[in-house]
Motif scaffolding. Structure first.
Motif, mmCIF file in Angstrom:
data_model
loop_
_atom_site.group_PDB
_atom_site.id
_atom_site.type_symbol
_atom_site.label_atom_id
_atom_site.label_comp_id
_atom_site.label_asym_id
_atom_site.label_seq_id
_atom_site.Cartn_x
_atom_site.Cartn_y
_atom_site.Cartn_z
ATOM 1 N N ALA A 193 34.751 43.388 40.552
ATOM 2 C CA ALA A 193 33.922 42.779 39.508
ATOM 3 C C ALA A 193 33.135 41.592 40.032
ATOM 4 C CB ALA A 193 34.807 42.346 38.340
ATOM 5 N N ALA A 194 33.687 40.855 40.986
ATOM 6 C CA ALA A 194 32.969 39.690 41.505
ATOM 7 C C ALA A 194 31.678 40.112 42.196
ATOM 8 C CB ALA A 194 33.873 38.915 42.462
ATOM 9 N N PHE A 195 31.736 41.171 43.021
ATOM 10 C CA PHE A 195 30.517 41.657 43.684
ATOM 11 C C PHE A 195 29.515 42.177 42.656
ATOM 12 C CE2 PHE A 195 33.419 41.818 47.322
ATOM 13 C CZ PHE A 195 32.604 41.332 48.339
ATOM 14 N N LEU A 257 35.449 44.035 31.109
ATOM 15 C CA LEU A 257 35.658 42.641 30.731
ATOM 16 C C LEU A 257 35.446 41.718 31.919
ATOM 17 C CD1 LEU A 257 36.527 40.433 28.747
ATOM 18 C CD2 LEU A 257 38.905 40.919 29.375
ATOM 19 N N ALA A 258 35.933 42.122 33.091
ATOM 20 C CA ALA A 258 35.788 41.274 34.275
ATOM 21 C C ALA A 258 34.328 41.078 34.639
ATOM 22 C CB ALA A 258 36.558 41.895 35.443
ATOM 23 N N LEU A 262 32.535 37.406 34.407
ATOM 24 C CA LEU A 262 32.060 36.783 35.642
ATOM 25 C C LEU A 262 30.533 36.720 35.695
ATOM 26 C CD1 LEU A 262 34.512 38.395 38.224
ATOM 27 C CD2 LEU A 262 34.613 36.113 37.220
ATOM 28 N N ARG A 263 29.861 37.744 35.173
ATOM 29 C CA ARG A 263 28.396 37.736 35.182
ATOM 30 C C ARG A 263 27.853 36.585 34.346
ATOM 31 N NH1 ARG A 263 23.894 37.910 31.558
ATOM 32 N NH2 ARG A 263 22.116 38.387 32.905
ATOM 33 N N GLN A 307 44.215 39.856 32.915
ATOM 34 C CA GLN A 307 44.556 41.115 33.572
ATOM 35 C C GLN A 307 46.037 41.164 33.924
ATOM 36 O OE1 GLN A 307 42.763 43.631 33.709
ATOM 37 N NE2 GLN A 307 43.453 44.988 35.351
ATOM 38 N N PHE A 308 46.567 40.047 34.411
ATOM 39 C CA PHE A 308 47.979 40.016 34.771
ATOM 40 C C PHE A 308 48.848 40.220 33.538
ATOM 41 C CE2 PHE A 308 52.082 38.208 35.711
ATOM 42 C CZ PHE A 308 52.309 38.566 37.031
#
Length: 382
Positions: A193-195, A257-258, A262-263, A307-308
């Protein structure tokens, strides 16, 4: 005049009281579960957790020493001992030799046994069995007592849960299985998701707006709708019923969601920083790894918490993608369900297992909760 310095409006007090009420509703059951995990089965069955530090009255079923310990005194055979063992710490108020009449006698009384002989029980648990004939059998007779016992807190429940899995149906194995599922299922979505979030926030390419709309649309897709198609896909490519399959399943369900979270956060970072880095000759990968990732840590931590917690407490996805009759890949949520069926009366085991299952999420939440609000508010204001 209602907003003068030093005064608070009624709305502020109402909000504070509501927050306090929600905290209490969450805290009291958790603390009660924690206390119950250190109590014995008899204490849990006879009194609430709030009386854990006080003496409680309990109905106990105890046995005398076996007939092999009897000694002959003259013409009589005698068995002596204490119902509470070597360290008596309870006081008996009434007792009986039949489950239908457990309060027939008081301390010091003598009762006739059904198989012959007599028994006398004292308030401290001391007893004396006397019979004109030798006692027979492998076990001593049962004695039903009502006793006031002092508070008792023990670590034995945790020893049984974590270090004696053969006696508690593999709870320790399930604990490490849950870690095996949760840790990769939290790290993989963050990396992907970060990329993707950086590309959607700072890179111009055709169809970017459509991809952002698709990510937002996937947020409302029910999890149950995709379970069976995804399972069929995994089975067709040979990764069904495995850790790899459940890692990818959690990754797919968590990515919308991620990426969205993050976006929004990355898009709110100062544009000057990115443009200055490009002027200095930095590539997109260098900008991402050396500038965007360090600045996006609050959002990354916020998603990691969600997420965890979701993967640790998950039961549905684990039931679908980790069906294992031998119990080698059973996670804690599934194991607790099994315990409720096989050990429904062992409340001390269930309470301890439940608290063990929430202890790790609590540690993760409190360790990273300062980033939670910052991550949730990412991109909400400009």
């Amino acid at each position: 005049m209602n907003n003068i310095a030093g005064s608070r409006s009624a709305l502020v007090w109402i909000v504070n009281l509501c927050v306090l009420g929600l905290v209490c509703l969450w805290l009291f059951p958790t603390f009660g579960l924690f206390v119950s995990s250190f109590r014995t089965a008899d204490q849990i069955a006879t009194s609430g957790w709030w009386r854990a530090v006080f003496a409680s009255e309990q109905n106990l079923t105890l046995r005398t020493a076996p007939p092999e310990t009897q000694v002959q005194q003259g013409d009589m055979y005698v068995i002596e001992g204490n119902l509470f063992g070597e360290n008596p710490d309870a006081v008996i108020s009434v007792w009986g030799v039949s489950s239908r009449d457990i309060d027939a006698y008081t301390p010091g009384d003598t009762a006739e046994l059904r198989r012959g002989g007599e028994i006398t029980v004292q308030a401290d648990g001391a007893y004396r069995l006397v019979n004109s004939e030798a006692f027979e059998g492998k076990r001593g007779p049962r004695v039903f007592v009502t006793a006031t016992a002092p508070p008792e807190l023990t670590f034995q429940n945790y020893k049984n849960i974590l270090f004696d899995p053969a006696n508690v149906d593999g709870m320790a194995k399930a604990f490490f299985n849950t870690l095996t599922v949760t840790i990769p299922a939290t790290i993989i979505p963050i990396l992907v998701a970060a990329f993707a979030a950086y590309a959607l926030a700072w890179m111009d390419f055709p169809g970017r707006a459509l991809l952002i709309a698709a990510v937002v649309g996937l947020l409302v897709v029910p999890l149950q709708l995709a379970l069976i198609p995804l399972l069929k896909l995994h089975l067709s490519i040979g990764i069904g019923k495995s850790y790899l399959g459940i890692w990818l399943a959690h990754t797919g369900f968590g990515l919308p969601l991620a990426i969205y979270l993050l976006r929004n956060y990355m898009a709110g970072l100062p544009r000057d920083i990115i443009e200055n880095a490009r002027v200095d000759g930095a590539t997109d990968f260098q900008i991402f790894t050396k500038i965007i990732l360090p600045l996006s840590f609050p959002a990354l931590a916020s998603f990691a918490i969600f997420q965890f917690l979701w993967t640790w407490n998950d039961l549905l996805v684990a039931k679908v993608f980790l069906i294992d009759a031998s119990g080698q890949t059973t996670v804690m949520t599934a194991q607790i369900v099994e315990l409720m069926g096989t050990r429904g009366g062992n409340w001390e085991i269930l309470a301890t297992a439940a608290f063990v299952s929430i202890a790790v999420p609590l540690l993760v939440f409190f360790a990273m909760q300062k980033y939670l609000v910052r991550g949730l508010l990412a991109g909400s204001v400009k």
